[in-house]
Scaffold this motif. Structure first.
Motif, PDB file in Angstrom:
ATOM      1  N   GLY A 393       6.385   2.832   2.199  1.00 18.97           N
ATOM      2  CA  GLY A 393       6.000   3.963   3.025  1.00 18.97           C
ATOM      3  C   GLY A 393       6.979   5.061   2.553  1.00 18.97           C
ATOM      4  N   GLU A 394       8.358   4.874   2.049  1.00 20.40           N
ATOM      5  CA  GLU A 394       9.234   6.024   1.657  1.00 20.40           C
ATOM      6  C   GLU A 394       9.947   5.198   0.740  1.00 20.40           C
ATOM      7  OE1 GLU A 394      11.494   7.083   5.093  1.00 20.40           O
ATOM      8  OE2 GLU A 394      10.455   5.257   6.044  1.00 20.40           O
ATOM      9  N   PRO A 395      10.665   5.850  -0.072  1.00 19.14           N
ATOM     10  CA  PRO A 395      11.868   5.334  -0.818  1.00 19.14           C
ATOM     11  C   PRO A 395      12.875   4.556  -0.010  1.00 19.14           C
ATOM     12  CG  PRO A 395      11.753   7.656  -1.027  1.00 19.14           C
ATOM     13  CD  PRO A 395      11.005   7.569   0.060  1.00 19.14           C
ATOM     14  N   ASN A 417      10.114  -3.546  -2.843  1.00 17.99           N
ATOM     15  CA  ASN A 417       9.899  -2.382  -2.297  1.00 17.99           C
ATOM     16  C   ASN A 417       8.434  -1.972  -3.087  1.00 17.99           C
ATOM     17  OD1 ASN A 417       9.935   0.322  -1.732  1.00 17.99           O
ATOM     18  ND2 ASN A 417      11.407   0.836  -3.288  1.00 17.99           N
ATOM     19  N   THR A 418       7.380  -1.951  -2.030  1.00 15.05           N
ATOM     20  CA  THR A 418       6.102  -1.558  -2.704  1.00 15.05           C
ATOM     21  C   THR A 418       5.780   0.109  -2.497  1.00 15.05           C
ATOM     22  OG1 THR A 418       5.006  -2.107  -0.809  1.00 15.05           O
ATOM     23  CG2 THR A 418       5.422  -3.787  -2.408  1.00 15.05           C
ATOM     24  N   TRP A 419       4.822   0.362  -3.432  1.00 17.85           N
ATOM     25  CA  TRP A 419       4.691   1.901  -3.312  1.00 17.85           C
ATOM     26  C   TRP A 419       2.915   1.952  -3.139  1.00 17.85           C
ATOM     27  CZ3 TRP A 419       0.800   4.238  -6.087  1.00 17.85           C
ATOM     28  CH2 TRP A 419       0.553   5.857  -5.785  1.00 17.85           C
ATOM     29  N   GLY A 420       2.559   2.538  -1.949  1.00 15.33           N
ATOM     30  CA  GLY A 420       0.983   2.574  -1.943  1.00 15.33           C
ATOM     31  C   GLY A 420       0.972   3.967  -0.922  1.00 15.33           C
ATOM     32  N   GLN A 421      -0.509   4.247  -0.741  1.00 18.55           N
ATOM     33  CA  GLN A 421      -0.694   5.331   0.026  1.00 18.55           C
ATOM     34  C   GLN A 421      -1.848   4.920   0.653  1.00 18.55           C
ATOM     35  OE1 GLN A 421      -1.761   7.893  -3.573  1.00 18.55           O
ATOM     36  NE2 GLN A 421      -0.115   9.317  -2.843  1.00 18.55           N
ATOM     37  N   THR A 422      -2.358   5.688   1.767  1.00 16.78           N
ATOM     38  CA  THR A 422      -3.459   5.548   2.469  1.00 16.78           C
ATOM     39  C   THR A 422      -4.538   5.489   1.654  1.00 16.78           C
ATOM     40  OG1 THR A 422      -2.363   6.678   4.420  1.00 16.78           O
ATOM     41  CG2 THR A 422      -4.842   6.212   4.558  1.00 16.78           C
ATOM     42  N   ASP A 506       2.734  12.549  -5.960  1.00 17.94           N
ATOM     43  CA  ASP A 506       4.001  11.882  -5.781  1.00 17.94           C
ATOM     44  C   ASP A 506       4.499  12.144  -7.069  1.00 17.94           C
ATOM     45  OD1 ASP A 506       4.251  11.162  -3.433  1.00 17.94           O
ATOM     46  OD2 ASP A 506       3.758   8.867  -3.892  1.00 17.94           O
ATOM     47  N   ARG A 521       7.027  13.592  -2.557  1.00 19.02           N
ATOM     48  CA  ARG A 521       5.741  14.182  -2.585  1.00 19.02           C
ATOM     49  C   ARG A 521       5.958  15.553  -3.645  1.00 19.02           C
ATOM     50  NH1 ARG A 521       1.298  11.506  -0.901  1.00 19.02           N
ATOM     51  NH2 ARG A 521       0.205  13.661  -0.970  1.00 19.02           N
ATOM     52  N   ASN A 527       7.593  12.557   4.984  1.00 15.97           N
ATOM     53  CA  ASN A 527       7.401  11.237   5.602  1.00 15.97           C
ATOM     54  C   ASN A 527       8.531  11.172   6.595  1.00 15.97           C
ATOM     55  OD1 ASN A 527       6.554   8.736   5.296  1.00 15.97           O
ATOM     56  ND2 ASN A 527       6.255   9.082   3.058  1.00 15.97           N
ATOM     57  N   ARG A 532       3.266   9.967   7.735  1.00 18.89           N
ATOM     58  CA  ARG A 532       3.061  11.165   6.887  1.00 18.89           C
ATOM     59  C   ARG A 532       2.529  12.313   7.717  1.00 18.89           C
ATOM     60  NH1 ARG A 532      -0.982   9.399   1.903  1.00 18.89           N
ATOM     61  NH2 ARG A 532      -1.894  11.536   1.937  1.00 18.89           N
TER      62      ARG A 532
HETATM   63  O1  PRX Z   1       5.216   9.925  -0.962  1.00 22.38           O
HETATM   64  C1  PRX Z   1       4.892   8.438  -1.154  1.00 22.38           C
HETATM   65  C2  PRX Z   1       5.292   7.594  -0.010  1.00 22.38           C
HETATM   66  O2  PRX Z   1       4.364   7.630   1.107  1.00 22.38           O
HETATM   67  C3  PRX Z   1       3.334   8.380   0.724  1.00 22.38           C
HETATM   68  C4  PRX Z   1       2.173   7.328   1.303  1.00 22.38           C
HETATM   69  O3  PRX Z   1       2.062   7.486   2.547  1.00 22.38           O
HETATM   70  P1  PRX Z   1       1.197   6.817   3.415  1.00 22.38           P
HETATM   71  O4  PRX Z   1      -0.372   7.104   2.916  1.00 22.38           O
HETATM   72  O5  PRX Z   1       1.346   6.876   4.828  1.00 22.38           O
HETATM   73  O6  PRX Z   1       1.553   5.331   3.106  1.00 22.38           O
HETATM   74  C5  PRX Z   1       0.532   4.185   3.501  1.00 22.38           C
HETATM   75  C6  PRX Z   1       1.360   3.197   2.790  1.00 22.38           C
HETATM   76  C7  PRX Z   1       0.135   2.072   2.595  1.00 22.38           C
HETATM   77  C8  PRX Z   1       3.350   8.153  -0.800  1.00 22.38           C
HETATM   78  O7  PRX Z   1       2.631   9.327  -1.445  1.00 22.38           O
HETATM   79  N1  PRX Z   1       5.648   6.166  -0.362  1.00 22.38           N
HETATM   80  C9  PRX Z   1       5.254   5.279   0.041  1.00 22.38           C
HETATM   81  N2  PRX Z   1       5.872   4.123  -0.483  1.00 22.38           N
HETATM   82  C10 PRX Z   1       6.927   4.645  -1.328  1.00 22.38           C
HETATM   83  C11 PRX Z   1       6.955   5.886  -1.047  1.00 22.38           C
HETATM   84  N3  PRX Z   1       7.813   6.753  -1.612  1.00 22.38           N
HETATM   85  C12 PRX Z   1       8.709   6.108  -2.195  1.00 22.38           C
HETATM   86  N4  PRX Z   1       9.020   4.708  -2.427  1.00 22.38           N
HETATM   87  C13 PRX Z   1       7.844   3.914  -1.924  1.00 22.38           C
HETATM   88  N5  PRX Z   1       8.077   2.755  -1.989  1.00 22.38           N
END
Ligand code: PRX
Length: 656
Positions: A393-395, A417-422, A506, A521, A527, A532
């Motif tokens: 969700g965030e760093p 620490n996973t990274w993803g988006q809606t 991002d 972003r 965030n 978001r």
């Molecule tokens: O900017 C990134 C940040 O959260 C955004 C996505 O937000 P949302 O759609 O609410 O996430 C849903 C998760 C399934 C991204 O564009 N973000 C997400 N994970 C990370 C992150 N920023 C840094 N590190 C992360 N691990």
């Protein structure tokens, strides 16, 4: 964080290898195995997705795994399956798993319930009958305004079973925000709970729904689950129906409907760069295939796991890793309602200890909040069951990373620490916990079948160690398929920057070891505690206020929440700055969006910094609140004296 400090962090970061004992039970036990499998998955993506598809139940499976290219792509076109059948039926029909607990419910007030896969199977079929008895059918949209409850899962799974598209709306959104989502998705019904508990208070969700539905005539029915029986709940005759009464009339005999893997399955609104939130459409089958893969490999899900994801059902994380990915893998999981540090600071630890949770999934904000509560809180609890802590969700800043590993994980857990988006419907970047070394702060490596790259403004790859835009170069099953009712916006938002490539919005750096670091972003989205929020959406709300001429909102870094919104407003003649006016502007945002978006501070300024073409330069506002001055280029300013005036206005208010 500035790019410079991010690069220092990356440079000084050390790799930590997963321990042998964990590797042995991991699906991918070494970095070599990851690299080999990754390469194959990129060279032969059809094979990779076909292997995974073999682990699911299909009604009909055609040969083609992938057709077309972004943005017009499909996974398993013409193949038919049902998400609910994969998440529930197959575990309920298997004698070895039917009596396994699927969901433990733990209320903030310590109320507890549990359902096995077999019980869930019956409940879901009954609710599928309820939905169709209300005249709803495949392709219709229903809005769901509920907190984490077993019944919420029953509702959502029943939607998947019938092909009805659900739209979950976070039960912290205001009536206006809910109305906007109901209207923009053409919802025919709303399903809600009458209330939810948060920090000991009962939030009256049904009242919010009533307020939201004023003047809306597309909604024929509201189904109300009485989570809090003592709460007085007004019911409108002919429209409002009681969940339990409806369920009592039904039998568990609703077979899963066979759906094309690319049919829309769910809808979720998220903030974009304009004032209006976008309804992200996910294909049911694609979402299942993708989330099954992420959950299996990034969380190493095993039948014996007790896994807890603290995310609220209003955010996609819990659909990815619990509702669909988790249940498809047959996990035992916990649904928690309310605040995880209430009524005692150690509530989270209490739950971990009670259920012997071995995999915990949460957000950096929650981890930082635990950090703030301190080490002493932990000492009372036995957290020895923990093996893996996951974040999204965030760093996840290195300080929090080290703290949760040392204190919560007693120095022995793995951190992912996973990274993803809606929009990505999953986490294209993460560690594979038994294979890739952990680097505190990094988001790990690309998942199988996903090609991620860091590029410049023209779309050319930049050198490792250099910040740029994060893009994804190939289609994957859980990537959003549309913006509801607005295909041009879908194409414009994600595929216009670098043609043929998905633009994440991002910025990121890939380091020499191939690990990715997401910096933040590049657009107007902030965030806040993992929520978001579009600054444009907040600005649109503020300018509705009679006192406001112009408004700008920026994010200010915050130790716990990641960022907090700070608003700037210029006032109409006749209005003067006052604490009451500041409060009234804050309330405007709470009303239009929700209390989680309440600005930390509203500065009243004489004028905004603008380009010659009249655009507000938010970067300068960010610099002034951070450094008390503007350090970057000011030559684009329409009025060069403005910076001094702004600094004076802002410092005066801060001092006052
Ligand atoms: O900017 C990134 C940040 O959260 C955004 C996505 O937000 P949302 O759609 O609410 O996430 C849903 C998760 C399934 C991204 O564009 N973000 C997400 N994970 C990370 C992150 N920023 C840094 N590190 C992360 N691990």
């Amino acid at each position: 964080m500035s790019n410079e400090s991010a690069l220092n962090m990356i440079e000084s970061s050390k790799s930590i290898q997963p321990p042998q004992s964990y590797r042995e039970k991991s699906y991918v036990p070494s970095v070599e195995k990851y690299m080999d499998a990754y390469e194959k998955s990129i060279l032969h993506p059809e094979q990779f997705w076909n292997h995974l598809a073999d682990e699911l139940v299909w009604h009909e499976r055609k040969e083609t795994a992938i057709s077309g290219q972004m943005p017009d792509f499909a996974f398993f076109p013409g193949s038919q399956l049902n998400v609910c059948e994969n998440c529930v039926d197959r575990h309920a029909k298997n004698a070895a798993t039917r009596n396994k607990v699927a969901l433990f419910f733990e209320g903030e007030n310590h109320e507890r319930k549990a359902v096995t896969y077999l019980q869930l199977y019956d409940e879901v079929q009954k609710f599928a009958n309820v939905l169709t008895s209300l005249g709803l059918q495949k392709g219709d949209v229903v809005s769901v305004y509920m907190q984490n409850l077993i019944e919420t899962y029953v509702v959502l799974l029943a939607c998947f079973r019938t092909g009805i598209i659900y739209n979950t709306v976070f039960a912290g959104f205001s009536p206006e925000a809910l109305r906007e989502r109901i209207v923009s998705s053409n919802a025919k019904a709303v399903i809600c709970s009458n209330g939810s508990l948060r920090r000991g208070k009962a939030l009256k969700l049904k009242e919010t729904v009533d307020e939201a539905l004023k003047g809306v005539d597309s909604v024929d029915h509201v189904v109300v689950y009485n989570r809090l029986p003592s709460l007085e709940t007004p019911m409108t005759p002919g429209r409002d129906l009681d969940y339990d009464e409806l369920m009592a009339k039904q039998r568990p005999d609703f077979p899963p409907v066979a759906l094309d893997a690319n049919d829309p399955g769910l809808l979720i609104f998220t903030s974009g760069t304009s004032g209006k939130p976008k309804g992200i459409v996910h294909a049911g089958g694609g979402f299942l295939l993708g989330t099954y893969a992420y959950t299996k490999y990034q969380l190493d899900i095993r039948p014996e796991d007790v896994y807890w994801n603290t995310a609220d059902i209003g955010w996609l994380t819990s659909h990815i890793f619990v509702l669909v990915g988790g249940l498809a893998l047959g996990v035992t999981t916990i649904l928690y309602e309310g605040a995880i540090d209430y009524p005692v600071a150690g509530r989270l630890y209490e739950v971990i200890e009670r259920y012997r949770v071995n995999k915990l999934f949460s957000a950096p904000t929650a981890y930082r909040m635990m950090m703030k509560h301190g080490e002493e809180v932990i000492s009372k609890y036995d957290l020895s069951s923990l093996e893996l802590l996951v974040s999204v969700g965030e760093p996840l800043n290195p300080e929090a990373w080290h703290w949760i590993r040392r204190v919560v994980g007693q120095g022995k857990v793995l951190i992912n620490n996973t990274w993803g988006q809606t929009e990505t419907g999953g986490t294209p970047l993460a560690s594979l916990p038994g294979a890739t070394p952990m680097k505190p702060g990094s988001c790990g490596v690309p998942f199988f079948g996903h090609q991620l790259e860091v590029v410049d403004a023209k779309g050319n790859p930049v050198a490792d160690g250099t910040p740029g835009y994060l893009v994804i170069k190939n289609a994957f099953p859980s990537l959003a398929r549309d913006v509801y009712g607005d295909r041009p916006r879908y194409l414009r938002s994600y595929f216009s920057q670098v043609p043929g490539t998905y633009f994440t919005g991002d910025s990121a750096v890939r380091d020499q070891d191939g690990q990715f670091w997401v910096l933040g972003r590049v657009d107007d989205v902030i965030n806040v505690s993992g929520h978001r929020i579009s600054t444009m959406e907040m600005e649109s709300s503020l300018i509705q206020h009679p006192a406001v001429v112009e408004a700008a909102v920026v994010g200010q870094p915050d130790e716990v929440k990641g960022a907090v919104p700070i608003a700037f407003a210029t006032l109409e003649k006749g209005y003067t700055p006052s604490p009451e006016l500041e409060d009234s502007l804050r309330q405007q945002i709470v009303r239009d969006i929700g209390s989680f978006a309440r600005p930390e501070k509203v500065y009243f300024v004489e004028a905004m910094p603008k380009t010659r073409s009249g655009k507000i330069i938010r970067r300068m506002l960010r610099e002034i609140i951070r450094d008390g001055q503007v350090s970057g280029d000011v030559t684009g300013l329409e009025d060069l004296d403005i910076v001094d005036k702004l600094v004076a206005d802002i410092t005066k208010e801060t001092a006052g």
